[in-house]
Design an enzyme around this catalytic site. Structure first.
Site, short mmCIF file in Angstrom:
data_model
loop_
_atom_site.label_atom_id
_atom_site.label_comp_id
_atom_site.label_asym_id
_atom_site.label_seq_id
_atom_site.Cartn_x
_atom_site.Cartn_y
_atom_site.Cartn_z
N VAL A 34 0.87 -1.17 0.00
CA VAL A 34 0.00 0.00 0.00
C VAL A 34 0.91 1.21 0.00
CG1 VAL A 34 -1.97 -1.04 1.18
CG2 VAL A 34 -0.13 -0.03 2.53
N SER A 35 0.40 2.32 -0.51
CA SER A 35 1.20 3.53 -0.55
C SER A 35 1.23 4.19 0.81
CB SER A 35 0.65 4.51 -1.59
OG SER A 35 -0.49 5.15 -1.08
N THR A 36 2.18 5.12 0.98
CA THR A 36 2.26 5.87 2.24
C THR A 36 1.30 7.05 2.22
OG1 THR A 36 4.08 7.15 1.28
CG2 THR A 36 4.66 5.28 2.66
N GLU A 37 0.50 7.16 1.15
CA GLU A 37 -0.43 8.28 1.04
C GLU A 37 -1.79 7.92 1.58
OE1 GLU A 37 -0.14 8.83 -3.09
OE2 GLU A 37 1.88 9.64 -3.01
N VAL A 72 4.74 1.85 0.97
CA VAL A 72 5.57 2.81 0.26
C VAL A 72 4.92 3.12 -1.07
CG1 VAL A 72 6.96 1.00 -0.83
CG2 VAL A 72 7.94 3.27 -0.53
#
Length: 281
Positions: A34-37, A72
């Site tokens: 998963v993204s850090t956003e 990330v």
């Protein structure tokens, strides 16, 4: 009555089959990202991905060696991610033969990064990469071609989203709105993404501006705030840098300022803001 040795051998052979089957199960590593956003609840969170890959592995008779995760951005090259480096280490040890992904875009958003990773795992380690939601086998020429097309589409989608987000922030700033990021000390975000004054923090902001106008040094201001038990936005001690950043922020005077950089071009926005100023003229 005693049976023959032949029947004993058949029974022994039959009993050994399940164990042999387990040994021959393809060994897989599941890679989740998963993204850090904040994309933990957009339908593709880690829990959703893990359930999907485990169900797929079970349906195919695969043995999961390890489930590896990264939190990330997909723009970060796989080789620079802590989790994916673990994938490469296991591949080098010959610990698995299949890398399972929820979707191919979990590998990388950048087409070059994605394709390079697929080739490295396949050519150096004999690893096949499979998506549990996309029926593509990268071990075949046709599957590799389809994967490259999908990776290109994912990169294009990311580009469109980024451009739309950038355009929206710039448009909001040109109208005097708060164009994203954390609310500065003295303010909090409202339900529409604007800024509301937090009065007990605003009092500290006024103190800093007043003492600065009186000629006190940044070091002296920070030391005084700390001595009085006042804490910064994150609850830590005041530093010279944090006092300097606050004193130079035009938002406290009711002005928004942004420098947007896109495709090598800069756009400087300096407008009267829609929010309430803390420092009056």
């Amino acid at each position: 009555m005693q049976g023959s040795d032949r029947v004993k051998r058949l029974r022994k052979r039959a009993a050994a089959k399940p164990a042999a089957k387990d040994v021959l199960k393809p060994r897989v590593v599941a890679y989740l990202r998963v993204s850090t956003e904040g994309q933990f609840s957009d339908g593709h969170g880690l829990d959703v991905q893990e359930r999907a890959v485990r169900a797929f592995a079970l349906s195919q008779g695969h043995q999961i060696v390890e489930v590896i995760t990264d939190c990330v951005s997909g723009a970060t090259p796989p080789g620079e991610r802590e989790g994916f480096r673990r994938v490469l280490d296991l591949a080098g040890e010959g610990a698995f033969t299949i890398l399972l992904l929820y979707k191919f875009d979990r590998l990388a958003r950048n087409v070059l990064h994605a394709v390079t990773s697929v080739h490295e795992l396949r050519d150096r380690h004999g690893i096949v990469i499979r998506s549990v939601t996309e029926p593509i086998d990268t071990a075949t020429p046709m599957g590799e071609m389809i994967f490259t097309v999908l990776a290109s589409m994912a990169a294009q989608e990311r580009q469109v989203i980024t451009e739309r987000t950038f355009g929206g922030r710039r448009e909001k700033a040109t109208k005097g709105g708060f164009a994203g990021g954390a609310a500065p000390y003295g303010y909090q975000r409202d339900k529409d993404g604007g800024l509301l004054v937090v009065e007990h923090e605003a009092a500290v902001v006024r103190r800093i501006f007043s003492e600065r106008a009186e000629g006190r040094t940044l070091q002296a201001i920070a030391a005084g705030l700390n001595a009085d038990g006042l804490r910064s936005k994150r609850g830590g001690l005041w530093q010279v840098s944090s006092v300097a950043y606050l004193a130079d922020n035009p938002k406290y005077r009711g002005v928004v300022e942004y420098l947007f950089t896109w495709n090598g071009a800069d756009t400087h926005v300096l407008r009267e803001g829609q929010h309430m100023p803390i420092i009056l003229p």
